[in-house]
Write an enzyme that holds these catalytic residues in place. Structure first.
Site, PDB file in Angstrom:
ATOM      1  N   GLY A   6       6.206   4.802   0.692  1.00 35.59           N
ATOM      2  CA  GLY A   6       6.750   3.567   1.235  1.00 35.59           C
ATOM      3  C   GLY A   6       6.114   3.249   2.565  1.00 35.59           C
ATOM      4  N   MET A   7       6.169   1.978   2.927  1.00 33.74           N
ATOM      5  CA  MET A   7       5.661   1.547   4.235  1.00 33.74           C
ATOM      6  C   MET A   7       6.663   0.555   4.811  1.00 33.74           C
ATOM      7  SD  MET A   7       3.382   1.706   6.592  1.00 33.74           S
ATOM      8  CE  MET A   7       3.689   0.805   8.109  1.00 33.74           C
ATOM      9  N   GLU A   8       7.053   0.824   6.050  1.00 32.06           N
ATOM     10  CA  GLU A   8       8.182   0.139   6.676  1.00 32.06           C
ATOM     11  C   GLU A   8       7.850  -1.245   7.220  1.00 32.06           C
ATOM     12  OE1 GLU A   8       6.521   2.840   7.747  1.00 32.06           O
ATOM     13  OE2 GLU A   8       6.413   2.944   9.931  1.00 32.06           O
ATOM     14  N   ASN A   9       7.108  -2.056   6.482  1.00 30.75           N
ATOM     15  CA  ASN A   9       6.786  -3.383   7.002  1.00 30.75           C
ATOM     16  C   ASN A   9       8.086  -4.144   7.271  1.00 30.75           C
ATOM     17  OD1 ASN A   9       3.954  -2.937   6.859  1.00 30.75           O
ATOM     18  ND2 ASN A   9       4.129  -3.123   4.633  1.00 30.75           N
ATOM     19  N   HIS A  55      14.611   6.082   4.291  1.00 29.11           N
ATOM     20  CA  HIS A  55      13.570   6.383   5.276  1.00 29.11           C
ATOM     21  C   HIS A  55      12.937   5.096   5.820  1.00 29.11           C
ATOM     22  CE1 HIS A  55      10.234   8.812   7.011  1.00 29.11           C
ATOM     23  NE2 HIS A  55       9.546   7.708   6.775  1.00 29.11           N
ATOM     24  N   GLU A  56      12.482   4.249   4.929  1.00 28.03           N
ATOM     25  CA  GLU A  56      11.800   3.029   5.394  1.00 28.03           C
ATOM     26  C   GLU A  56      12.769   2.112   6.134  1.00 28.03           C
ATOM     27  OE1 GLU A  56       8.841   3.565   5.336  1.00 28.03           O
ATOM     28  OE2 GLU A  56       8.657   4.988   3.690  1.00 28.03           O
ATOM     29  N   HIS A 106      13.208   3.160   9.701  1.00 29.93           N
ATOM     30  CA  HIS A 106      12.114   2.708  10.571  1.00 29.93           C
ATOM     31  C   HIS A 106      12.416   1.356  11.222  1.00 29.93           C
ATOM     32  CE1 HIS A 106       8.827   5.563  10.381  1.00 29.93           C
ATOM     33  NE2 HIS A 106       8.777   5.572   9.057  1.00 29.93           N
ATOM     34  N   GLU A 163       8.020   8.977  13.189  1.00 31.66           N
ATOM     35  CA  GLU A 163       8.365   9.633  11.927  1.00 31.66           C
ATOM     36  C   GLU A 163       9.456  10.706  12.064  1.00 31.66           C
ATOM     37  OE1 GLU A 163       7.624   8.379   9.206  1.00 31.66           O
ATOM     38  OE2 GLU A 163       5.927   7.095   9.722  1.00 31.66           O
ATOM     39  N   ASP A 223      -5.377   9.009  11.310  1.00 31.55           N
ATOM     40  CA  ASP A 223      -4.897   9.493  10.023  1.00 31.55           C
ATOM     41  C   ASP A 223      -4.820  11.028  10.008  1.00 31.55           C
ATOM     42  OD1 ASP A 223      -3.982   8.750   7.419  1.00 31.55           O
ATOM     43  OD2 ASP A 223      -5.859   9.512   6.585  1.00 31.55           O
ATOM     44  N   TYR A 272       6.746  14.570  10.974  1.00 30.70           N
ATOM     45  CA  TYR A 272       7.960  14.264  10.225  1.00 30.70           C
ATOM     46  C   TYR A 272       9.006  15.374  10.365  1.00 30.70           C
ATOM     47  CZ  TYR A 272       5.395  10.599   7.632  1.00 30.70           C
ATOM     48  OH  TYR A 272       4.687   9.486   7.273  1.00 30.70           O
ATOM     49  N   ARG A 325      -0.776   7.519  -5.131  1.00 29.54           N
ATOM     50  CA  ARG A 325      -0.032   7.960  -3.944  1.00 29.54           C
ATOM     51  C   ARG A 325      -0.606   9.277  -3.441  1.00 29.54           C
ATOM     52  NH1 ARG A 325       6.485   9.104  -3.665  1.00 29.54           N
ATOM     53  NH2 ARG A 325       6.542   9.748  -1.481  1.00 29.54           N
TER      54      ARG A 325
END
Ligand code: BES
Ligand code: ZN
Length: 615
Positions: free
Chosen positions: A288-291, A314-315, A318, A337, A394, A402, A569
């Protein structure tokens, strides 16, 4: 004849960019506050973006302009943007769009090229006309075959950590916040959604407009385009997905609204209006990505039993830790994180109870132990405060930020008590909303606002600045997983024993099957529990890894290959490819990678390429 015109136009175009392009890049005149951005915000900083882009699926190109509202010192003669692999056409100043001169520095392979634009004393607006390149690292161009419907292509962006500069010229530092509006032109039959106020229906002409009124760091600017439809799951929550996936997705994520309510009651009001989620094709490189306003999610969390919805928690978390209070540079990544994992567990506990949450925590503790073993407990990258200067940020994306980060907060909670700690966190988010945070600033804030930590300075410094895990780290325990662990060590468990197991118990069970089991023995386990045919990617991932390491993979190679080709993924790909490599089957891994790599997003492709390089 027909060819002549485009060639002539191209020539004229090249000529015009040449004139506008100055020769030597300028010397750096002030210190850059973020080692991963060329921008110098203390001289001239971006404030607002008007983005106007056309999506061309045939050429895999976005083209149009980024119009920046800026704030510059009177003495500033230039403004510096980050770019990487962009084709810049022209740059203009002000509403009158007066063309100005600019230079594009020699590209750095990770950080890209500084775009230095000459500005005038009162310049408030800079418009950059540009196009992306098909290889733009942020962009996931999925072929129809990689979607659920197999009919239309799909595009998603992934900005974190420093990839937004590959699709928008911007000051690409998490320490800089901007608001944005966007106008996106898509082919007909498609919907565009962004980390902003979103449409809920397809438009007839493929035009969409967006508004993000709260200031966000550029890594959170995001776009997805595909055959999407929307379904609400609550008052403020809903799901976007391809029509074929939408009913299952809406069922899977039915608890989104409850999560939102639980999160707010823990750490204060949700600051972003709506909270929606878009299900992307399986090529998405992350879980997932918390946009903001719109979490981007892998379809592999749709398991039809809601087993993996902690990802939504989780997202969502954020929205406070990361999006509201943002790490100032990627060296402070644990502030995003670690806080989020802690917060995620608190949401999970509120909805599903302690037993369930302890299972998740213990599984992740195992991942932390493995990471510490892999990196070595004296490795500087096992510190919370990282030093990523001159490196790809990265490289800082490990379980350390995390899990060690979250354990540190659990440790503080244990020391001062939950009530005090919750009050502290709530106030922390409020006091720093829409601001950036460094590790040092956090420690100062902790000292003044959580006086119960007085006398703990040495141990806190150890947590943050030293490698490895401090001796006083709390170790999660889980009764439910203990039972699964004993089952793995005995004879095959009975149906009665496993009847109430969730996928987490199964994952733990697989992880604890003895290393001594050979192919025949694993075959029997597979026959009993059908792991190879599991619909849960977390189970498949640990099972395939085990199978490869213990000689059972030849029997199930087609299934492993299908998984590696379909799913992009990174967290699933890495352990499986690594297992091949470490068990003398690197050639098998390379062959599969050759078939799969074109479907991977650059984030996953680069990691696996690196992994398979030598050995
Ligand atoms: N923000 C991260 C994803 C990320 C981190 C992307 C760093 C690029 C650079 C996101 O919130 C995340 O952590 N995703 C996890 C899932 C989560 C449940 C732990 C993932 O993708 O596995
Ligand atoms: Zn995260």
């Amino acid at each position: 004849m027909n060819l002549l015109k485009p060639i002539l136009l191209l020539f004229l175009f090249m000529l015009s960019t040449q004139c506008q392009q100055e020769k030597a890049p300028e010397a750096v005149v002030s210190k850059r506050p973020d080692p991963h951005s060329f921008s110098r915000p203390d001289e001239a900083v971006t404030k607002h973006l008007d983005l106007n882009l056309k999506v061309d699926f045939d050429q895999k190109i976005l083209s149009g302009f980024a119009r920046w509202t800026i704030s510059a010192k009177d003495s500033a003669t230039t403004i510096v943007f980050d770019t990487r692999d962009l084709n810049i056409q022209k740059v203009t100043l002000g509403a009158a769009e007066k063309e100005t001169t600019w230079t594009l520095a020699e590209p750095h392979p990770i950080f890209g090229s500084a775009l230095t634009v000459r500005i005038e004393p009162k310049t408030e607006m800079v418009s950059i006309y540009y196009a992306t390149r098909p290889e733009a690292a942020a962009l996931g161009w999925m072929d129809p075959a990689q979607t659920a419907s197999k009919k239309l292509p799909f595009l998603f962006t992934q900005g974190q950590a420093i990839l937004t500069r590959t699709w928008i010229p911007c000051q690409d530092s998490p320490g800089i916040r901007v608001t944005y509006n966007a106008a996106i032109q898509t082919p007909s039959g498609m919907m565009a959604v962004m980390s902003a106020e979103n449409p809920q229906q397809q438009s007839s002409d493929g035009k969409y407009t967006f508004r993000m009124a709260q200031p966000i760091p550029p890594y959170l600017i995001a776009l997805a385009v595909g055959e999407l439809a929307f379904q609400p799951v609550g008052n403020r929550t809903g799901v976007y997905a391809e029509p074929k996936v939408l009913p299952d997705a809406a069922w899977e994520f039915a608890d989104m609204e409850k999560m939102l309510v639980a999160a707010e009651s823990l750490y204060g009001p949700y600051a972003w209006g709506r909270y929606d989620l878009v299900v992307l094709p399986p090529g998405f490189p992350f879980g997932g990505m918390e946009n903001p306003r719109l979490t981007f999610a892998t379809p592999t969390v749709i398991t039809h039993d809601r087993a993996l919805v902690s990802l939504v928690a989780h997202e969502l978390a954020h929205s406070w830790s990361g999006n509201l209070v943002t790490n100032a540079t990627w060296n402070d990544f644990w502030l995003n994180e670690g806080f989020t994992v802690y917060f995620e567990r608190r949401i999970m506990e509120a909805l599903y109870g302690k037993d369930y949450t302890h299972m998740l925590a213990l599984l992740e503790y195992g991942e932390l132990q493995n990471e510490l073993e892999d990196l070595g407990a004296t490795n500087p990258d096992t510190r919370l405060k990282l030093d990523l200067e001159n490196r790809d940020p990265d490289e800082g994306v490990t379980t350390i930020a995390y899990q060690k980060g979250a354990l540190f907060l659990h440790f503080l909670e244990e020391k001062v008590g939950r009530n005090k700690f919750d009050a502290f966190l709530k106030q922390y988010f409020k006091a720093h909303e829409f601001q950036t945070m460094t590790t040092e600033k956090f420690l100062e804030y902790l000292k003044t606002n959580l006086p119960e930590t007085a006398g703990m300075e040495a141990t806190i410094r150890e947590w943050i600045l030293e490698p490895g895990l401090p001796d006083n780290a709390p170790k999660p325990e889980s009764n439910r997983l203990s039972k699964a662990e004993s089952a793995a060590l005995g004879t095959l468990p009975s149906r009665l024993q496993t009847a109430r197991w969730t996928s987490h118990e199964w994952v733990h069970y697989i992880l604890h099957l003895p290393d001594t089991l050979d192919a025949a023995a694993l075959g029997k386990v597979d026959q009993a529990f059908n792991f190879t045919r599991s619909g849960n990617a977390e189970i498949l991932c640990v099972w395939y890894e085990k199978a490869i390491r213990q000689g059972y993979s030849p029997q199930i190679l087609p299934q492993i290959e299908t998984f590696l080709v379909e799913v992009g993924r990174r967290r699933f790909l890495t352990p499986i490819y690594k297992a091949f490599k470490e068990s003398g089957q690197v050639e098998t891994a390379r062959q599969i990678f050759e078939k799969a790599k074109n479907g991977y997003h650059s984030v996953s492709r680069n990691s696996i390429e690196e992994l398979l390089k030598n050995g």
